[in-house]
Design a protein around this motif. Structure first.
Motif, PDB file in Angstrom:
ATOM      1  N   LEU A   1       0.828  -1.213   0.000  1.00  0.00           N
ATOM      2  CA  LEU A   1       0.000   0.000   0.000  1.00  0.00           C
ATOM      3  C   LEU A   1       0.861   1.262   0.000  1.00  0.00           C
ATOM      4  O   LEU A   1       0.588   2.206  -0.735  1.00  0.00           O
ATOM      5  N   VAL A   2       1.920   1.265   0.798  1.00  0.00           N
ATOM      6  CA  VAL A   2       2.824   2.422   0.845  1.00  0.00           C
ATOM      7  C   VAL A   2       3.481   2.622  -0.525  1.00  0.00           C
ATOM      8  O   VAL A   2       3.644   3.754  -0.984  1.00  0.00           O
ATOM      9  N   SER A   3       3.824   1.516  -1.196  1.00  0.00           N
ATOM     10  CA  SER A   3       4.439   1.629  -2.525  1.00  0.00           C
ATOM     11  C   SER A   3       3.470   2.244  -3.531  1.00  0.00           C
ATOM     12  O   SER A   3       3.897   2.778  -4.558  1.00  0.00           O
ATOM     13  N   LYS A   4       2.175   2.179  -3.236  1.00  0.00           N
ATOM     14  CA  LYS A   4       1.141   2.787  -4.080  1.00  0.00           C
ATOM     15  C   LYS A   4       0.899   4.246  -3.703  1.00  0.00           C
ATOM     16  O   LYS A   4       0.037   4.902  -4.277  1.00  0.00           O
ATOM     17  N   GLY A   5       1.628   4.715  -2.690  1.00  0.00           N
ATOM     18  CA  GLY A   5       1.503   6.110  -2.297  1.00  0.00           C
ATOM     19  C   GLY A   5       0.362   6.394  -1.341  1.00  0.00           C
ATOM     20  O   GLY A   5      -0.080   7.538  -1.221  1.00  0.00           O
ATOM     21  N   VAL A   6      -0.129   5.355  -0.668  1.00  0.00           N
ATOM     22  CA  VAL A   6      -1.206   5.552   0.304  1.00  0.00           C
ATOM     23  C   VAL A   6      -0.757   5.065   1.675  1.00  0.00           C
ATOM     24  O   VAL A   6       0.164   4.263   1.794  1.00  0.00           O
ATOM     25  N   GLU A   7      -1.424   5.567   2.688  1.00  0.00           N
ATOM     26  CA  GLU A   7      -1.137   5.148   4.051  1.00  0.00           C
ATOM     27  C   GLU A   7      -2.363   4.476   4.642  1.00  0.00           C
ATOM     28  O   GLU A   7      -3.490   4.799   4.265  1.00  0.00           O
ATOM     29  N   ILE A   8      -2.117   3.577   5.564  1.00  0.00           N
ATOM     30  CA  ILE A   8      -3.223   2.949   6.279  1.00  0.00           C
ATOM     31  C   ILE A   8      -3.767   3.973   7.261  1.00  0.00           C
ATOM     32  O   ILE A   8      -3.033   4.493   8.099  1.00  0.00           O
ATOM     33  N   THR A   9      -5.040   4.278   7.110  1.00  0.00           N
ATOM     34  CA  THR A   9      -5.686   5.287   7.937  1.00  0.00           C
ATOM     35  C   THR A   9      -5.908   4.770   9.349  1.00  0.00           C
ATOM     36  O   THR A   9      -5.719   5.483  10.326  1.00  0.00           O
ATOM     37  N   GLU A  10      -6.324   3.505   9.446  1.00  0.00           N
ATOM     38  CA  GLU A  10      -6.620   2.914  10.753  1.00  0.00           C
ATOM     39  C   GLU A  10      -6.080   1.490  10.786  1.00  0.00           C
ATOM     40  O   GLU A  10      -6.504   0.638  10.011  1.00  0.00           O
ATOM     41  N   LYS A  11      -5.108   1.259  11.674  1.00  0.00           N
ATOM     42  CA  LYS A  11      -4.579  -0.084  11.881  1.00  0.00           C
ATOM     43  C   LYS A  11      -5.101  -0.579  13.225  1.00  0.00           C
ATOM     44  O   LYS A  11      -4.829   0.029  14.262  1.00  0.00           O
ATOM     45  N   ILE A  12      -5.861  -1.664  13.181  1.00  0.00           N
ATOM     46  CA  ILE A  12      -6.486  -2.210  14.386  1.00  0.00           C
ATOM     47  C   ILE A  12      -5.727  -3.479  14.774  1.00  0.00           C
ATOM     48  O   ILE A  12      -5.717  -4.461  14.026  1.00  0.00           O
TER      49      ILE A  12
END
Length: 85
Positions: free
Chosen positions: A22-33
């Protein structure tokens, strides 16, 4: 920005691989549970997804599944549209 939610544990290698993709796609995880820290959230994950394993990833309200599902979407060219790319 699209919301990305990931149910995870602190020691899950597939969770780490999903996060890297996901990071390689330029996005961040908004909520990690972290379900290993909060068993109530594990029950929530199982109710929402019907699955017991982590990671379980949601892009917006769309349940993507685990790392293998995320990777397959990427290889099929379907991940970028989900991410709004």
């Amino acid at each position: 920005m699209i919301k990305i939610t990931m149910y995870s544990t602190r020691v899950c290698p597939y969770c780490n691989m999903a996060e890297r993709l996901l990071v390689s796609k330029g996005v961040e995880i908004t909520e990690k549970i972290l379900v290993d820290v909060d068993p109530v959230r594990r029950e929530e994950m199982m109710t929402r997804t019907g699955r017991r394993t982590v990671p379980q990833i949601f892009i917006g309200e769309t349940h993507v599944g685990g790392f293998d599902d995320l990777s397959a979407l990427d290889k099929a060219g379907k991940l970028d549209p989900l991410l709004g790319k």
